[in-house]
Enzyme design. Structure first.
Site, PDB file in Angstrom:
ATOM      1  N   ASP A  20       0.828  -1.203   0.000  1.00 51.69           N
ATOM      2  CA  ASP A  20       0.000   0.000   0.000  1.00 51.69           C
ATOM      3  C   ASP A  20       0.865   1.258   0.000  1.00 51.69           C
ATOM      4  OD1 ASP A  20      -2.305   1.451   0.035  1.00 51.69           O
ATOM      5  OD2 ASP A  20      -2.723   1.157   2.162  1.00 51.69           O
ATOM      6  N   ASN A  80     -10.444  -3.052  -6.681  1.00 46.03           N
ATOM      7  CA  ASN A  80      -9.655  -2.070  -7.452  1.00 46.03           C
ATOM      8  C   ASN A  80     -10.211  -1.805  -8.851  1.00 46.03           C
ATOM      9  OD1 ASN A  80      -6.374  -3.048  -6.132  1.00 46.03           O
ATOM     10  ND2 ASN A  80      -7.784  -1.472  -5.423  1.00 46.03           N
TER      11      ASN A  80
END
Ligand code: FPP
Length: 245
Positions: free
Chosen positions: A21, A69
């Site tokens: 991340d 996503n």
């Protein structure tokens, strides 16, 4: 030098999984595009795969693209797919040289056809590699995986009375890899984000503020050292564990 990385090589985590991340924040802080952040993230992927192998890990699993996503701006999704393909093309041969087997989990049929073809070709080329297994989680969501697993069990007509934890583990996407020992999440967020919910039941969690594009071998070693100072109890007491050791 006997132990340059100061790790206890007898107690390495066998399987390290990473939520990579912070690509976007890395880029924003430098006034660059998010896509540049992802491109930089790929450099960290190559570096950590090599480092993991050097250190002696047997399995690394990377959360590269989640089922959620797909809802990001179209431009970013397209760029991520293109970067993934480029990574596979550029790293394929190196994986063979490094004796690293490539594996992928997720609803892979949702990926663009050219990405699936490239992925399958490298999975095939590396199928006999033994030093380490690199698993990419792509179009992956853990709840989605559990839904798919339940469907498979029903389709197979398995007797509900015969279903136990092992039956479920053997029908997850991860059936041929062990449960993770260590989960690393970069960029400081304290979340699991729909990643390997079943498999992480007894996994040690390590969160670092380092953003993924900055994550390198020294950070991996620090995370493993931190893991090596923990006592894994699997629901037992500390005394029971010490006796067992
Ligand atoms: C999280 O950063 C990262 C992703 C959604 C994708 C991770 C992808 C890569 C590292 C590159 C492609 C991977 C491979 C294996 C080739 P973010 O965009 O959520 O960052 P932010 O939270 O700072 O916005």
């Amino acid at each position: 030098m006997k132990n340059p990385d100061k790790l206890d090589h007898k107690h390495l985590p066998e399987h390290v999984v990473i939520i990579m991340d912070g690509n976007g924040r890395w880029a924003e802080r430098k006034n660059l595009s998010r896509i540049t952040g992802h491109r930089e993230g790929i450099k960290a992927v190559s570096s950590i795969v090599g480092a993991g192998r050097e250190v002696g890990l047997k399995y690394i699993t990377l959360f590269a693209f989640s089922a959620q996503n797909w809802n990001r701006p179209k431009k970013e999704v397209l760029a991520l797919m293109e970067l993934l393909k480029q990574y596979l093309i550029e790293e394929g041969e190196r994986l063979v040289e490094q004796d690293i087997k490539l594996n992928a989990i997720g609803r892979l049929y949702q990926l663009p056809e050219d990405v699936v073809e490239t992925l399958e070709s490298i999975i095939h080329k590396t199928k006999d590699c033994k030093t380490m297994t690199l698993t990419l989680a792509l179009s992956y969501g853990s709840r989605e995986e559990i839904v798919d697993t339940v469907k498979t069990l029903i389709k197979k007509g398995i007797d509900p009375e015969k279903i136990d934890e092992e039956t479920i583990s053997k029908h997850l996407y991860t059936s041929d890899i062990p449960d993770p020992d260590l989960l690393i999440r970069t960029s400081g967020e304290m979340r699991i984000s729909n990643f390997l919910l079943w498999q992480l039941a007894y996994t040690e969690i390590y969160v670092t503020k380092t953003l993924w594009p900055n994550f390198r071998k020294r950070h991996l070693i620090k995370a493993i050292q931190n893991y090596q100072n923990r006592e894994r109890r699997f629901g037992l007491t500390g005394k029971q564990i010490q006796k067992r050791d």
